[in-house]
Design an enzyme around this catalytic site. Structure first.
Site, PDB file in Angstrom:
ATOM      1  CB  CYS A 108      -0.969  -0.052   1.170  1.00 56.34           C
ATOM      2  SG  CYS A 108      -2.229   1.251   1.139  1.00 56.34           S
ATOM      3  CG  ASP A 122      -7.075  -1.641  -4.819  1.00 59.07           C
ATOM      4  OD1 ASP A 122      -7.789  -0.760  -4.304  1.00 59.07           O
ATOM      5  OD2 ASP A 122      -5.866  -1.802  -4.540  1.00 59.07           O
ATOM      6  CG  HIS A 144      -6.080  -1.616  -1.200  1.00 61.82           C
ATOM      7  ND1 HIS A 144      -5.181  -1.131  -2.136  1.00 61.82           N
ATOM      8  CD2 HIS A 144      -5.640  -1.168   0.006  1.00 61.82           C
ATOM      9  CE1 HIS A 144      -4.262  -0.419  -1.514  1.00 61.82           C
ATOM     10  NE2 HIS A 144      -4.509  -0.434  -0.220  1.00 61.82           N
TER      11      HIS A 144
END
Length: 221
Positions: A117, A162, A190
């Protein structure tokens, strides 16, 4: 068994979580956290790398701002994590990654970087600015930094579901970094690699990890 060790950085000392392989090392990997700190997930990544023969070092990026911070995966934790990464800034984050890589190189180890991330973008910058072989997992902040040329091998992992990384963003990675390996996992969202809670997607996580280990095995010889 992992342990904390001090890590000198340009902005002051912080702690870093370290895992060692049981046998001879195949290289070392800097592990860059999400916005939640050095969580159980990040320490598990370090343990998996050590089990595969790599030294793993995960700096506690928030230590300069709020030592020992580990945040929950909820709205409050997300808000606090976003605040901390905004205060830290990517320039300081890359400097911390450079300090970790330098500490490992000083031990005679070939070094790569993996991030998740927010950490996925730090890993990308670790490649383009520091010359580290890099694996970036679902780096939602990558696109503005894709024009810089890669200085080492580069791999990206994305979930097709995502909402933070639409298809056109993934396509930008392919177009601007054509030499990189770009993988998209159809059933993944995600944070699909963060076990064990949703949105963890075990099949995608396992395949991405297999590819990640093959990447570091090849490029950290």
């Amino acid at each position: 068994m992992g342990h904390w060790q001090p890590l000198p950085t340009p902005s002051g000392p912080i702690e870093a979580w370290r895992e060692e392989p049981a046998g001879p090392s195949r290289g070392a990997v800097v592990v860059v956290q999400e916005i939640f700190g050095v969580t159980d997930h990040i320490r598990a990544v370090c343990a998996q790398l050590a089990a595969a023969g790599f030294v793993a070092l995960a700096p506690a990026f928030f230590d300069r701002l709020a030592p020992g911070t580990v945040l929950p995966y909820d709205a409050e934790g997300t808000a606090r994590g976003r605040e901390l990464v905004a205060r830290l800034g990517l320039e300081d984050a890359v400097a911390i990654a450079a300090a970790a890589a330098g500490a490992l190189r000083a031990q005679g180890l070939a070094v790569g970087i993996v991030g998740f991330c927010w950490g996925g973008t730090v890993a990308l910058l670790g490649n383009t600015r520091l010359g580290l072989p890099a694996v970036s997992y679902y780096g939602a902040r990558n696109v503005p930094y894709l024009d810089a040329p890669a200085r080492a091998p580069l791999m990206f992992h994305f979930g097709a579901l995502d909402p933070h990384i639409p298809p056109e963003a993934v396509e930008a990675h392919r177009r601007k970094q054509p030499q990189a390996q770009v993988f998209v996992y159809p059933q993944a969202d995600h944070a699909f690699a963060r076990a064990p809670d949703p949105p963890y997607q075990p099949e995608a996580a396992a395949l991405a990890w297999q590819r990640t280990l093959a990447f570091f095995t090849e490029h950290l010889r």
